[in-house]
Design a protein around this motif. Structure first.
Motif, PDB file in Angstrom:
ATOM      1  N   ALA A 129      52.246 -49.931  58.269  1.00 54.48           N
ATOM      2  CA  ALA A 129      51.500 -48.579  58.666  1.00 54.48           C
ATOM      3  C   ALA A 129      50.264 -48.767  59.228  1.00 54.48           C
ATOM      4  O   ALA A 129      49.827 -48.103  60.134  1.00 54.48           O
ATOM      5  N   ARG A 130      49.478 -49.542  58.588  1.00 57.74           N
ATOM      6  CA  ARG A 130      48.176 -50.083  58.806  1.00 57.74           C
ATOM      7  C   ARG A 130      47.978 -50.460  60.592  1.00 57.74           C
ATOM      8  O   ARG A 130      47.339 -50.243  61.339  1.00 57.74           O
ATOM      9  N   ALA A 131      49.040 -51.743  60.613  1.00 54.34           N
ATOM     10  CA  ALA A 131      49.255 -52.019  61.920  1.00 54.34           C
ATOM     11  C   ALA A 131      49.449 -51.201  63.075  1.00 54.34           C
ATOM     12  O   ALA A 131      48.896 -51.204  63.984  1.00 54.34           O
ATOM     13  N   SER A 132      50.448 -50.157  62.699  1.00 55.38           N
ATOM     14  CA  SER A 132      50.751 -49.378  63.853  1.00 55.38           C
ATOM     15  C   SER A 132      49.863 -48.424  64.178  1.00 55.38           C
ATOM     16  O   SER A 132      49.198 -47.826  65.159  1.00 55.38           O
ATOM     17  N   SER A 133      48.934 -48.250  63.167  1.00 57.99           N
ATOM     18  CA  SER A 133      47.802 -47.053  63.256  1.00 57.99           C
ATOM     19  C   SER A 133      46.557 -47.675  64.094  1.00 57.99           C
ATOM     20  O   SER A 133      46.100 -46.967  65.065  1.00 57.99           O
ATOM     21  N   GLU A 134      46.374 -48.953  63.905  1.00 54.42           N
ATOM     22  CA  GLU A 134      45.578 -49.639  64.721  1.00 54.42           C
ATOM     23  C   GLU A 134      45.895 -49.862  66.181  1.00 54.42           C
ATOM     24  O   GLU A 134      44.930 -49.514  67.181  1.00 54.42           O
ATOM     25  N   ILE A 135      47.120 -49.923  66.412  1.00 55.69           N
ATOM     26  CA  ILE A 135      47.476 -49.986  67.814  1.00 55.69           C
ATOM     27  C   ILE A 135      47.570 -48.767  68.539  1.00 55.69           C
ATOM     28  O   ILE A 135      47.141 -48.570  69.461  1.00 55.69           O
ATOM     29  N   ASP A 136      47.920 -47.804  67.809  1.00 53.80           N
ATOM     30  CA  ASP A 136      47.639 -46.332  68.371  1.00 53.80           C
ATOM     31  C   ASP A 136      46.170 -45.915  68.644  1.00 53.80           C
ATOM     32  O   ASP A 136      45.861 -45.272  69.666  1.00 53.80           O
ATOM     33  N   ALA A 137      45.502 -46.226  67.537  1.00 52.95           N
ATOM     34  CA  ALA A 137      43.953 -45.873  67.869  1.00 52.95           C
ATOM     35  C   ALA A 137      43.223 -46.433  69.326  1.00 52.95           C
ATOM     36  O   ALA A 137      42.756 -46.034  69.809  1.00 52.95           O
ATOM     37  N   ALA A 138      43.728 -47.713  69.300  1.00 50.85           N
ATOM     38  CA  ALA A 138      43.244 -48.607  70.389  1.00 50.85           C
ATOM     39  C   ALA A 138      43.557 -47.829  71.693  1.00 50.85           C
ATOM     40  O   ALA A 138      43.098 -47.608  72.566  1.00 50.85           O
ATOM     41  N   ILE A 139      44.983 -47.591  71.784  1.00 51.09           N
ATOM     42  CA  ILE A 139      45.472 -47.002  72.866  1.00 51.09           C
ATOM     43  C   ILE A 139      44.904 -45.674  73.337  1.00 51.09           C
ATOM     44  O   ILE A 139      44.611 -45.412  74.484  1.00 51.09           O
ATOM     45  N   LEU A 140      44.917 -44.670  72.158  1.00 48.95           N
ATOM     46  CA  LEU A 140      44.566 -43.569  72.671  1.00 48.95           C
ATOM     47  C   LEU A 140      42.994 -43.317  72.972  1.00 48.95           C
ATOM     48  O   LEU A 140      42.771 -42.676  73.819  1.00 48.95           O
ATOM     49  N   GLN A 141      42.374 -44.120  72.085  1.00 49.29           N
ATOM     50  CA  GLN A 141      40.723 -43.904  72.764  1.00 49.29           C
ATOM     51  C   GLN A 141      40.538 -44.544  74.102  1.00 49.29           C
ATOM     52  O   GLN A 141      39.902 -43.856  74.877  1.00 49.29           O
ATOM     53  N   MET A 142      41.193 -45.652  74.558  1.00 48.14           N
ATOM     54  CA  MET A 142      41.122 -46.112  75.757  1.00 48.14           C
ATOM     55  C   MET A 142      41.462 -45.331  76.811  1.00 48.14           C
ATOM     56  O   MET A 142      40.881 -45.056  77.794  1.00 48.14           O
ATOM     57  N   ASP A 143      42.419 -44.904  76.602  1.00 44.92           N
ATOM     58  CA  ASP A 143      43.179 -43.876  77.506  1.00 44.92           C
ATOM     59  C   ASP A 143      42.615 -42.608  77.815  1.00 44.92           C
ATOM     60  O   ASP A 143      42.241 -42.070  78.736  1.00 44.92           O
ATOM     61  N   ARG A 144      42.023 -42.107  76.401  1.00 45.08           N
ATOM     62  CA  ARG A 144      41.128 -40.837  76.660  1.00 45.08           C
ATOM     63  C   ARG A 144      40.011 -41.171  77.512  1.00 45.08           C
ATOM     64  O   ARG A 144      39.647 -40.198  78.339  1.00 45.08           O
ATOM     65  N   ASN A 145      39.315 -42.068  77.241  1.00 42.22           N
ATOM     66  CA  ASN A 145      38.076 -42.315  78.074  1.00 42.22           C
ATOM     67  C   ASN A 145      37.930 -42.481  79.384  1.00 42.22           C
ATOM     68  O   ASN A 145      37.441 -41.942  80.170  1.00 42.22           O
ATOM     69  N   VAL A 146      39.415 -43.475  79.782  1.00 40.11           N
ATOM     70  CA  VAL A 146      39.285 -43.585  81.198  1.00 40.11           C
ATOM     71  C   VAL A 146      39.699 -42.159  82.014  1.00 40.11           C
ATOM     72  O   VAL A 146      39.484 -41.992  82.889  1.00 40.11           O
ATOM     73  N   ARG A 147      40.782 -41.680  81.212  1.00 43.05           N
ATOM     74  CA  ARG A 147      41.087 -40.275  81.693  1.00 43.05           C
ATOM     75  C   ARG A 147      39.854 -39.228  82.086  1.00 43.05           C
ATOM     76  O   ARG A 147      39.780 -38.741  83.100  1.00 43.05           O
ATOM     77  N   GLU A 148      39.151 -39.323  81.093  1.00 46.80           N
ATOM     78  CA  GLU A 148      37.787 -38.239  81.207  1.00 46.80           C
ATOM     79  C   GLU A 148      36.977 -38.632  82.270  1.00 46.80           C
ATOM     80  O   GLU A 148      36.597 -37.762  83.176  1.00 46.80           O
ATOM     81  N   LEU A 149      36.859 -39.939  82.425  1.00 46.31           N
ATOM     82  CA  LEU A 149      35.898 -40.495  83.628  1.00 46.31           C
ATOM     83  C   LEU A 149      36.740 -40.182  84.845  1.00 46.31           C
ATOM     84  O   LEU A 149      36.080 -39.760  85.894  1.00 46.31           O
ATOM     85  N   TRP A 150      38.060 -40.562  85.046  1.00 46.47           N
ATOM     86  CA  TRP A 150      38.895 -40.073  86.122  1.00 46.47           C
ATOM     87  C   TRP A 150      38.736 -38.744  86.503  1.00 46.47           C
ATOM     88  O   TRP A 150      38.562 -38.411  87.755  1.00 46.47           O
ATOM     89  N   GLU A 151      38.999 -37.811  85.682  1.00 48.45           N
ATOM     90  CA  GLU A 151      39.017 -36.369  85.856  1.00 48.45           C
ATOM     91  C   GLU A 151      37.428 -35.746  86.245  1.00 48.45           C
ATOM     92  O   GLU A 151      37.312 -35.035  87.206  1.00 48.45           O
ATOM     93  N   LEU A 152      36.449 -36.558  85.993  1.00 46.55           N
ATOM     94  CA  LEU A 152      35.094 -36.222  86.395  1.00 46.55           C
ATOM     95  C   LEU A 152      34.767 -36.800  87.655  1.00 46.55           C
ATOM     96  O   LEU A 152      34.150 -35.889  88.414  1.00 46.55           O
ATOM     97  N   ALA A 153      35.508 -37.877  88.270  1.00 50.19           N
ATOM     98  CA  ALA A 153      35.387 -38.341  89.376  1.00 50.19           C
ATOM     99  C   ALA A 153      35.997 -37.659  90.265  1.00 50.19           C
ATOM    100  O   ALA A 153      35.708 -37.333  91.471  1.00 50.19           O
ATOM    101  N   GLU A 154      37.379 -37.143  89.947  1.00 46.17           N
ATOM    102  CA  GLU A 154      38.101 -36.173  90.671  1.00 46.17           C
ATOM    103  C   GLU A 154      37.424 -35.047  90.975  1.00 46.17           C
ATOM    104  O   GLU A 154      37.418 -34.501  92.259  1.00 46.17           O
ATOM    105  N   ALA A 155      36.713 -34.701  90.171  1.00 46.17           N
ATOM    106  CA  ALA A 155      36.068 -33.274  90.373  1.00 46.17           C
ATOM    107  C   ALA A 155      34.606 -33.423  91.143  1.00 46.17           C
ATOM    108  O   ALA A 155      33.684 -32.448  91.483  1.00 46.17           O
TER     109      ALA A 155
END
Length: 388
Positions: free
Chosen positions: A278-304
């Motif tokens: 449970a701990r390992a899977s949560s760490e993996i999910d958190a890493a992916i979700l935060q990185m993707d969220r941040n890059v996507r926010e920058l990407w959407e701002l750049a698109e706009a």
């Protein structure tokens, strides 16, 4: 939007997985694998459309990197670093881009960004000399991006540059024999007093300020993003992918395991093992979700066409280094709870543990510096750093 490259690359994953042992032993990813990744579109995802690229969503690029890294860390690392360099090249003068892609838009570029080279100004450009460590995938590349300091008249460094140099102007030294990421062939490069025309030189300060001659011809939102976002995420994504892939193999392997000590019984019935998963899977999910969220926010701002706030850029770096830390926490849990099963040389858990830790020592994954920068920004202090 569908990630078409990911769909194509998934068909290659069984073959890449079958070769992972050989890659680790031989310290090489085969030319065939690099070619097939290229045919699938891996190395053109961040390349300008003007030169045959798809110039697409960077989150899709990191999805593919994680998928490849999940079956072979070394192959995933090369897919990431060789795949992100077309983005950087797109910021250079268009004459430099034509030099690389003018006759063959599938040409690859490696890098060694540490400013250990020496640039001396001459008419029309510079003379470059230096020895660079750790140029991942350099044997697959026809050009290299090399970090160097410009030396003034008094022999003191006056500026930090990146020079684009063709394979004919540097030598590769086969010295890469390490504990992890063994197949990346991150060998040394050396150049001795070679001429680099001024249009193949890029100021690092200018890059950090989101400016460059390449943006005059590559006007898409992709080339408005920060180097510190694209490159450092490209360094973190393979480690997260390695651990995510190891987690899936771990579950498959450990479901059948029966303890031979501590009272015996099935491993999957052990509550401590369940908590570790449970701990390992949560760490993996958190890493992916935060990185993707941040890059996507920058990407959407750049698109706009909107400004990219410093607070978000700092958050990208914060979460990128934390993603690496989280991936290491997860792989350490898996390694420990697998017990003696993880110790055999060459098994998937052992190799993933070595690869993840090896990738984590890259300077872009250094946590204290990036976290301190975020802290300065959070307190309202000025932040001036090329890796933001």
């Amino acid at each position: 939007m569908t990630n078409e490259v990911l769909r194509s690359v998934r068909g290659l994953l069984p073959m890449i997985a079958d070769r992972a042992d050989k890659v680790d032993e031989s310290r090489r990813v085969s030319e065939q694998v690099i070619r097939e990744l290229g045919d699938a579109g891996m190395f053109k995802m961040l390349q300008p459309r003007r030169y045959g690229g798809t110039e697409g969503d960077p989150v899709h690029f990191y999805e593919v990197v994680r998928a490849v890294s999940g079956v072979c860390g070394s192959t995933g690392w090369l897919a990431s670093v060789l795949g992100v360099h077309p983005w950087h090249l797109a910021l250079f003068d268009d004459r430099a881009q034509r030099d690389v892609w003018g006759h063959d838009d599938s040409v690859l570029v490696s890098s060694a960004y540490a400013p250990v080279g020496r640039l001396v100004p001459v008419e029309g450009g510079y003379r470059l000399t230096g020895d660079w460590h750790f140029s991942s995938g350099c044997e697959h590349a026809s050009w290299a991006l090399l970090g160097a300091m410009v030396v003034g008249t008094e022999g003191r460094p006056v500026d930090f540059m990146t020079a684009l140099v063709p394979r004919s102007d540097y030598r590769i030294h086969d010295v890469w024999d390490v504990v992890g990421m063994r197949g990346t062939a991150s060998n040394e490069i050396s150049a001795d007093d070679v001429f680099v025309p001024d249009f193949r030189i890029k100021r690092n300060y200018e890059t950090a300020q989101l400016r460059g001659p390449g943006q005059k011809v590559n006007r898409g939102p992709l080339y408005r993003l920060p180097f510190a976002t694209l490159f450092t995420t490209a360094v973190a994504a393979p480690g997260v992918g390695i651990v995510a892939g190891c987690y899936e193999r771990y579950l498959t392997f450990m479901r059948e395991r029966v303890r031979l000590s501590l009272g015996g019984g099935r491993f999957v019935d052990d509550q401590f093992a369940q908590v570790a998963v449970a701990r390992a899977s949560s760490e993996i999910d958190a890493a992916i979700l935060q990185m993707d969220r941040n890059v996507r926010e920058l990407w959407e701002l750049a698109e706009a066409g909107e400004e990219l706030p410093m607070g978000l850029r700092l958050r990208v770096r914060r979460d990128q280094v934390r993603a690496t830390e989280r991936a290491l926490d997860a792989i350490d849990l898996l390694f420990k709870t697998a017990g003696g099963s993880s110790l055999s040389r060459g098994n998937a858990i052992e190799r993933s543990w070595r690869d993840a830790h090896a990738g984590s020592v890259h300077v872009a994954n250094e946590p204290e510096r990036a976290l301190a920068l975020f802290g300065r920004g959070a307190f309202g202090l000025p932040v001036e750093d090329n890796l933001v």
